[in-house]
Structures are given as C-alpha cells and as structure tokens.
Write an enzyme that holds these catalytic residues in place. Structure first.
Site, PDB file in Angstrom:
ATOM      1  N   ASP A 173       0.744  -1.260   0.066  1.00  0.00           N
ATOM      2  CA  ASP A 173      -0.028   0.023   0.179  1.00  0.00           C
ATOM      3  C   ASP A 173       0.712   1.176   0.000  1.00  0.00           C
ATOM      4  OD1 ASP A 173      -2.321  -1.241   0.096  1.00  0.00           O
ATOM      5  OD2 ASP A 173      -2.928  -0.439   2.092  1.00  0.00           O
ATOM      6  N   LYS A 182      -4.291   2.363  -2.135  1.00  0.00           N
ATOM      7  CA  LYS A 182      -5.441   3.434  -2.388  1.00  0.00           C
ATOM      8  C   LYS A 182      -5.286   4.670  -1.856  1.00  0.00           C
ATOM      9  CE  LYS A 182      -8.313  -0.638  -1.220  1.00  0.00           C
ATOM     10  NZ  LYS A 182      -7.482  -1.358  -0.840  1.00  0.00           N
ATOM     11  N   MET A 215      -7.479   9.436   9.140  1.00  0.00           N
ATOM     12  CA  MET A 215      -7.905  10.327   7.744  1.00  0.00           C
ATOM     13  C   MET A 215      -9.039  11.517   7.930  1.00  0.00           C
ATOM     14  SD  MET A 215      -9.461   6.466   6.082  1.00  0.00           S
ATOM     15  CE  MET A 215      -9.688   5.547   7.599  1.00  0.00           C
TER      16      MET A 215
HETATM   17  N1  SAH Z   1      -4.247   0.603   9.154  1.00  0.00           N
HETATM   18  C1  SAH Z   1      -3.472   1.837   9.292  1.00  0.00           C
HETATM   19  C2  SAH Z   1      -4.603   2.981   9.134  1.00  0.00           C
HETATM   20  C3  SAH Z   1      -5.047   2.949   7.822  1.00  0.00           C
HETATM   21  S1  SAH Z   1      -6.091   4.450   7.376  1.00  0.00           S
HETATM   22  C4  SAH Z   1      -3.168   1.806  10.872  1.00  0.00           C
HETATM   23  O1  SAH Z   1      -3.259   1.000  11.693  1.00  0.00           O
HETATM   24  O2  SAH Z   1      -2.307   3.013  11.369  1.00  0.00           O
HETATM   25  C5  SAH Z   1      -5.024   5.766   7.039  1.00  0.00           C
HETATM   26  C6  SAH Z   1      -4.798   6.877   7.970  1.00  0.00           C
HETATM   27  O3  SAH Z   1      -3.936   6.375   9.021  1.00  0.00           O
HETATM   28  C7  SAH Z   1      -4.216   8.285   7.576  1.00  0.00           C
HETATM   29  O4  SAH Z   1      -4.877   8.978   6.672  1.00  0.00           O
HETATM   30  C8  SAH Z   1      -3.609   8.653   8.757  1.00  0.00           C
HETATM   31  O5  SAH Z   1      -4.595   9.075   9.661  1.00  0.00           O
HETATM   32  C9  SAH Z   1      -3.085   7.357   9.468  1.00  0.00           C
HETATM   33  N2  SAH Z   1      -1.539   7.151   9.629  1.00  0.00           N
HETATM   34  C10 SAH Z   1      -1.104   6.020   9.035  1.00  0.00           C
HETATM   35  N3  SAH Z   1       0.136   5.904   8.945  1.00  0.00           N
HETATM   36  C11 SAH Z   1       0.330   7.343   9.510  1.00  0.00           C
HETATM   37  C12 SAH Z   1       1.711   7.837   9.847  1.00  0.00           C
HETATM   38  N4  SAH Z   1       3.017   7.529   9.697  1.00  0.00           N
HETATM   39  N5  SAH Z   1       1.529   9.277  10.584  1.00  0.00           N
HETATM   40  C13 SAH Z   1       0.489   9.886  10.616  1.00  0.00           C
HETATM   41  N6  SAH Z   1      -0.785   9.197  10.480  1.00  0.00           N
HETATM   42  C14 SAH Z   1      -0.698   7.923   9.795  1.00  0.00           C
END
Ligand code: SAH
Length: 262
Positions: free
Chosen positions: A39, A61, A173
């Site tokens: 991803d 995505k 998000m």
């Molecule tokens: N499965 C992922 C979340 C996916 S949804 C998890 O467990 O973290 C995607 C959202 O995750 C992004 O829009 C943001 O809000 C957050 N996110 C993921 N990685 C991030 C990072 N390194 N720094 C800040 N926000 C992050």
C-alpha cells in the site's frame, strides 16, 4: 515454489513507517515471500526490505485514486495463493485498524485460501509515542477511542458520546475533515480549550507535530499546510508532549549541557 503445495496469503501490518517498528514475524514473513503487494502507507524504508528477487506491486488506495479495486485485489490474492505462492499483502499500521484487513480475510476464508494476519503497530500508537503523547495517563485519560473521519458512505459517529467520555480521541483520515471534527465536538460540548495535536508522517524522518486547541483545529491544519498521512489527537494527554516529546527533551538537555560547559 511448487504447484502442488497450496499457497498462503499473509496480511501483514507494516507499522507507521520506521522499519525498526516492524515485528520480527513481519520481517520473517516478508523475507519468505514469493510475491509482495503493498500500500501507499508502507514507507520507502520498509519497501527496501522486500527481497530483490521477488516481484512487488503497488496496490495502494490514495484518496480518490485507487490503483486497483478492492474486489479485483481480493480475487488477485485468491488466484495467486491458488497457484501455490506465498503472498505478502502488506499495509500501513495494523491490517485490522481501518485497513480493510477483515474484508480481505473474509474473502480469503470463503475462497478456502490459507491466510494469516500479522498485526502491526497502528499509527495511533506509534505516532503518539514518537510525539511524546501517552494515549492514556493517570488523572488525564482513562481510555482512548480510535475514530475514522472517512466512511464508505455516510459517517455515523455519536459526537455527543465522544465529547462526553473525557478520554483521548484519535482521528484517522481526518486532515480534510478538520472542520467537521472540530465543529461537531464543540457543538457536542467539548471544551474549546481542549488540547489537540496533529501528527504528520509519524515515525518517519519527516515527522512533524502541530499542537494547539480544538477551537483552532481548522487554522492549525491550514496554516501549517498539513498533508496526509496525519492523525488528529484530541485530549488532555496532548499537554504532556511539552515534557515527554523526545526532540524537545533532547533540546532541553543540550541547552542544560551547554550551560554547564559555558
Ligand atoms: N491501518 C492503518 C490505518 C490506515 S487508515 C493503521 O493501523 O495505522 C490511513 C490513516 O492512518 C491516515 O489517513 C492517517 O490518519 C493514519 N496514518 C497512517 N500512517 C500514519 C503515519 N505514519 N503518520 C500519521 N498518520 C498515519
């Protein structure tokens, strides 16, 4: 790899970005992959750990830009596993936290494909730690709620409940929904002075934190030109970043050290 041996799909959590935050199991599974599907939230440093001899494809995505439809991806996973391949489907954070890991696993189980989830550090945990914000803290927050600011169709969130529970809220998000988040929480009675942190690119070289109050959330996002991926953390625990942020601590100790040297 042999056609007689059934394949397996691994739904692997990559954590928030720092390769040192991959689990030992995730690394082992990656090293044994025949095919890797990744991803956009899987960082460059983690992509660099994919075995060079193995094909790796982007199936990410981004908002409004899906490289492959979820149903096509699901059938690709089934097809490749049926060919006997060890498929690593790697996602940012944890596959079961706003990662559609459950949907992919259900499809694989229904198709009779051997599948296993390898959990990862979800961004709410990794990014707040990197910013010096404990998700819970005695006297400040006895709990924590992870909320998505985006939904497939309409977002159904009980803002009154969120504003009353008096514990840490972490919005995934949420960057493009800052106005909606702040106005709903304020309308539901959350104090306008409640501390907020926006953590952009958490656990990466370019991590950035913006700290303020919920009443200013929209201007904090706009004036600092916050980009995705970013998390919005709401709650009194954010005030601890002053004392616990590793970079601030380093700056303070360097200053103290300089004073001693001078
Ligand atoms: N499965 C992922 C979340 C996916 S949804 C998890 O467990 O973290 C995607 C959202 O995750 C992004 O829009 C943001 O809000 C957050 N996110 C993921 N990685 C991030 C990072 N390194 N720094 C800040 N926000 C992050």
């Amino acid at each position: 790899m042999s056609n007689s041996k059934p394949g397996k799909v691994w739904l692997v959590g990559a954590g928030p970005g720092d390769p040192d935050l991959l689990t030992v199991k995730a690394l082992r599974v990656i090293q044994n992959a025949d095919l890797v599907l990744f991803d956009n939230l899987v960082s460059q440093e983690i992509r660099a750990l994919f075995p060079k001899s193995v094909p790796a494809f982007y199936v990410g995505k981004c908002k409004d830009n899906h490289s492959i439809a979820q149903k096509d991806l699901n059938s690709l996973l089934v097809k490749k596993a049926a060919k006997g391949l060890n498929v690593v489907r790697i996602k940012g954070g944890d596959p079961f936290v706003f990662g559609r890991g459950g949907e992919e696993l259900l499809t694989l189980i229904k198709a009779g494909v051997d599948a296993e989830v390898v959990p990862g550090i979800t961004s709410a945990s990794g990014c707040t730690t990197a910013a010096g914000i404990p998700l819970t803290h005695r006297g400040l927050a006895q709990g924590c709620t992870f909320v998505t600011a985006h939904a497939e169709t309409e977002l159904s969130v009980d803002w009154n409940a969120l504003a009353q529970i008096n514990h840490t809220l972490v919005f995934y998000m949420g960057v493009s929904r800052a106005e909606m988040i702040a106005s709903n929480l304020l309308k539901a009675g959350l104090s306008a002075a409640t501390p907020v942190a926006i953590i952009e690119n958490g656990c990466r070289e370019n991590q950035r934190e913006v700290i303020g109050q919920i009443k200013d959330l929209v201007s904090l996002v706009a004036n600092n030109n916050v980009q995705s991926p970013a998390l919005i953390v709401v709650g009194e625990v954010v005030s601890l970043a002053n004392d616990l942020n590793p970079e601030l601590r380093a700056a303070v100790s360097a200053e103290t050290l300089n004073q001693h040297v001078a």
